[in-house]
Design a protein around this motif. Structure first.
Motif, PDB file in Angstrom:
ATOM      1  N   LYS A  69       0.142  -0.950  -0.201  1.00 49.06           N
ATOM      2  CA  LYS A  69       0.264   0.110  -0.228  1.00 49.06           C
ATOM      3  C   LYS A  69       1.224   1.151   0.323  1.00 49.06           C
ATOM      4  N   GLU A  70       2.345   0.965   0.825  1.00 49.37           N
ATOM      5  CA  GLU A  70       3.034   2.407   1.263  1.00 49.37           C
ATOM      6  C   GLU A  70       3.478   2.561  -0.087  1.00 49.37           C
ATOM      7  N   PHE A  71       4.244   1.247  -0.405  1.00 46.58           N
ATOM      8  CA  PHE A  71       5.607   1.713  -2.372  1.00 46.58           C
ATOM      9  C   PHE A  71       5.169   0.735  -3.049  1.00 46.58           C
ATOM     10  N   GLY A  72       3.875   0.292  -3.032  1.00 41.29           N
ATOM     11  CA  GLY A  72       2.937   0.277  -4.605  1.00 41.29           C
ATOM     12  C   GLY A  72       3.983  -0.981  -4.945  1.00 41.29           C
ATOM     13  N   ARG A  73       4.459  -1.832  -3.943  1.00 42.98           N
ATOM     14  CA  ARG A  73       4.793  -3.166  -4.540  1.00 42.98           C
ATOM     15  C   ARG A  73       5.288  -3.858  -3.448  1.00 42.98           C
ATOM     16  N   LYS A  74       5.316  -5.203  -4.162  1.00 41.63           N
ATOM     17  CA  LYS A  74       5.269  -6.278  -3.191  1.00 41.63           C
ATOM     18  C   LYS A  74       6.389  -7.368  -2.944  1.00 41.63           C
ATOM     19  N   PRO A  75       6.277  -7.413  -1.382  1.00 36.74           N
ATOM     20  CA  PRO A  75       7.478  -7.985  -1.091  1.00 36.74           C
ATOM     21  C   PRO A  75       8.710  -8.936  -1.632  1.00 36.74           C
ATOM     22  N   GLY A  76       9.742  -9.436  -1.695  1.00 35.48           N
ATOM     23  CA  GLY A  76      10.231 -10.468  -2.552  1.00 35.48           C
ATOM     24  C   GLY A  76      10.309 -11.600  -1.452  1.00 35.48           C
ATOM     25  N   LYS A  77      10.886 -12.719  -2.033  1.00 39.76           N
ATOM     26  CA  LYS A  77      11.382 -13.630  -0.687  1.00 39.76           C
ATOM     27  C   LYS A  77      11.759 -13.245   0.449  1.00 39.76           C
ATOM     28  N   LYS A  78      13.243 -12.379   0.116  1.00 41.84           N
ATOM     29  CA  LYS A  78      13.820 -12.556   1.221  1.00 41.84           C
ATOM     30  C   LYS A  78      12.995 -11.465   1.897  1.00 41.84           C
ATOM     31  N   GLU A  79      12.879 -10.357   1.624  1.00 35.56           N
ATOM     32  CA  GLU A  79      12.202  -9.413   2.037  1.00 35.56           C
ATOM     33  C   GLU A  79      10.794 -10.281   2.794  1.00 35.56           C
ATOM     34  N   LYS A  80      10.315 -10.869   2.673  1.00 38.68           N
ATOM     35  CA  LYS A  80       9.041 -11.688   2.906  1.00 38.68           C
ATOM     36  C   LYS A  80       9.474 -12.635   4.109  1.00 38.68           C
ATOM     37  N   ARG A  81      11.177 -12.744   4.421  1.00 38.68           N
ATOM     38  CA  ARG A  81      11.278 -13.659   5.729  1.00 38.68           C
ATOM     39  C   ARG A  81      11.456 -13.082   6.496  1.00 38.68           C
ATOM     40  N   ASP A  82      12.040 -11.551   6.002  1.00 39.78           N
ATOM     41  CA  ASP A  82      12.327 -10.525   7.349  1.00 39.78           C
ATOM     42  C   ASP A  82      11.389 -10.435   7.853  1.00 39.78           C
ATOM     43  N   LEU A  83      10.335 -10.170   7.325  1.00 45.63           N
ATOM     44  CA  LEU A  83       8.996 -10.044   7.609  1.00 45.63           C
ATOM     45  C   LEU A  83       8.330 -11.017   8.988  1.00 45.63           C
ATOM     46  N   LYS A  84       8.725 -11.943   7.801  1.00 44.11           N
ATOM     47  CA  LYS A  84       8.445 -13.719   8.845  1.00 44.11           C
ATOM     48  C   LYS A  84       8.924 -13.441  10.746  1.00 44.11           C
ATOM     49  N   ASP A  85      10.114 -12.851  10.100  1.00 38.26           N
ATOM     50  CA  ASP A  85      11.366 -13.022  11.250  1.00 38.26           C
ATOM     51  C   ASP A  85      10.286 -11.430  12.631  1.00 38.26           C
ATOM     52  N   GLU A  86       9.986 -10.713  12.035  1.00 44.20           N
ATOM     53  CA  GLU A  86       9.666  -9.200  12.915  1.00 44.20           C
ATOM     54  C   GLU A  86       7.706  -9.780  13.512  1.00 44.20           C
ATOM     55  N   ALA A  87       7.230 -10.168  12.582  1.00 41.93           N
ATOM     56  CA  ALA A  87       5.536 -10.709  12.983  1.00 41.93           C
ATOM     57  C   ALA A  87       6.140 -11.525  14.367  1.00 41.93           C
TER      58      ALA A  87
END
Length: 301
Positions: free
Chosen positions: A91-109
């Motif tokens: 929503k903020e940047f107009g792009r979907k997170p990539g695989k590596k970013e998804k892994r980082d998001l999982k750690d954050e979550a």
């Protein structure tokens, strides 16, 4: 006190006083999980007394208690949190997170959710017979046993163990006993067993509360199904289920044994009765399986 048994032989070269064991256990006491900690494990006083000894001796038998705690974080909750973060990025940047970013998001979550997660605790009795050189763990899960053994080997200088090994495998012995309907001396066959095909079908036949001295059981074995579990009783004092892995499951002491405790009970009585019976039961089981194997046990570094 004991419901399942995984039995290890301790290296004959290992010898240490109880005080040294206590010092070693004090290095890894159990501490509850921190806010963002997923799992915690360590030793607690077996008597259940705050600040008590971590290694208790009753009649020369050493009793320890291992405690573990883990945060319960359902995958569905974690995935929903990750998706919320991914949606916010899109929503903020107009792009979907990539695989590596998804892994980082999982750690954050996970870090976000762990402080709010419920905890689950489990404990395990650990018995060391320093004279017979046996280590006995009250668990039916090899993974949990490995965790405890690793901790002991890392903590105790020169401490080496190997899973109990016998000349005749438990599976071969159980098949022979069922075919001949002759239990080894001091043992009797009860009314529960599980047979599993060795071929790709992996077909399983289970008998529960059922006589096993029937032609059908023999036919299953003759046609290639091998016993993976067999209920037995030792000396009319200990009932159990022997697994093909040599683990003991569903261990229970008969009334003949339990009546010895009388109305007193308590930690010392429970330990004395349990270890007293099992110290006689285990050698008889080893004899029933043709004696002990020749596994070499190396000492820990």
């Amino acid at each position: 006190m004991f419901k399942n048994l995984i039995i290890y032989r301790i290296a004959s070269s290992w010898s240490a006083p109880l005080e040294h064991l206590e010092e070693a256990l004090q290095k890894t006491p159990f501490m509850p999980c921190g806010a963002t900690q997923e799992k915690s494990a360590g030793w607690v006083p077996p008597r259940g007394e705050a600040h008590g000894l971590l290694a208790e001796s009753v009649g020369g038998q050493w009793i320890l208690r291992f405690m573990s705690e883990s945060k319960m974080l359902p995958a569905s909750v974690l995935n929903r949190k990750v998706q919320e973060k991914a949606d916010a990025i899109e929503k903020e940047f107009g792009r979907k997170p990539g695989k590596k970013e998804k892994r980082d998001l999982k750690d954050e979550a996970k870090l976000d959710l762990l402080p709010m997660a419920f905890t689950k605790q489990s404990s395990m009795w650990v018995w060391i017979d320093p004279q017979a050189k046996l280590l006995v763990l009250d668990t039916g899960a090899q993974g949990k046993a490995d965790e405890v053994v690793t901790l002991l080997v890392e903590s105790l200088k020169g401490f080496g163990v190997a899973l109990l090994d016998t000349q005749t495998s438990a599976q071969a012995a159980m098949a022979h006993w069922l075919l001949t309907q002759e239990a080894p001396a001091g043992f009797s066959i009860d009314r529960e067993c599980e047979l599993k095909a060795a071929d790709e079908s992996k077909a399983v036949v289970k008998y529960g509360r059922h006589p096993l001295d029937i032609a059908e059981v023999k036919e299953h074995i003759e046609h290639g199904k091998l016993p993976t579990k067999l209920a037995m009783t030792w000396d009319d004092r200990v009932s159990f289920v022997l697994a093909d892995s040599l683990q003991i499951k569903k261990l229970a002491f008969t009334d003949v044994v339990l009546d010895q405790a009388g109305d007193e009970g308590g930690f010392d009585t429970d330990v004395a009765i349990a270890t007293g019976e099992l110290a006689n039961f285990i050698p008889d089981l080893i004899d029933a399986l043709g004696g002990e194997g020749l596994t070499e046990i190396g000492a820990s570094a």
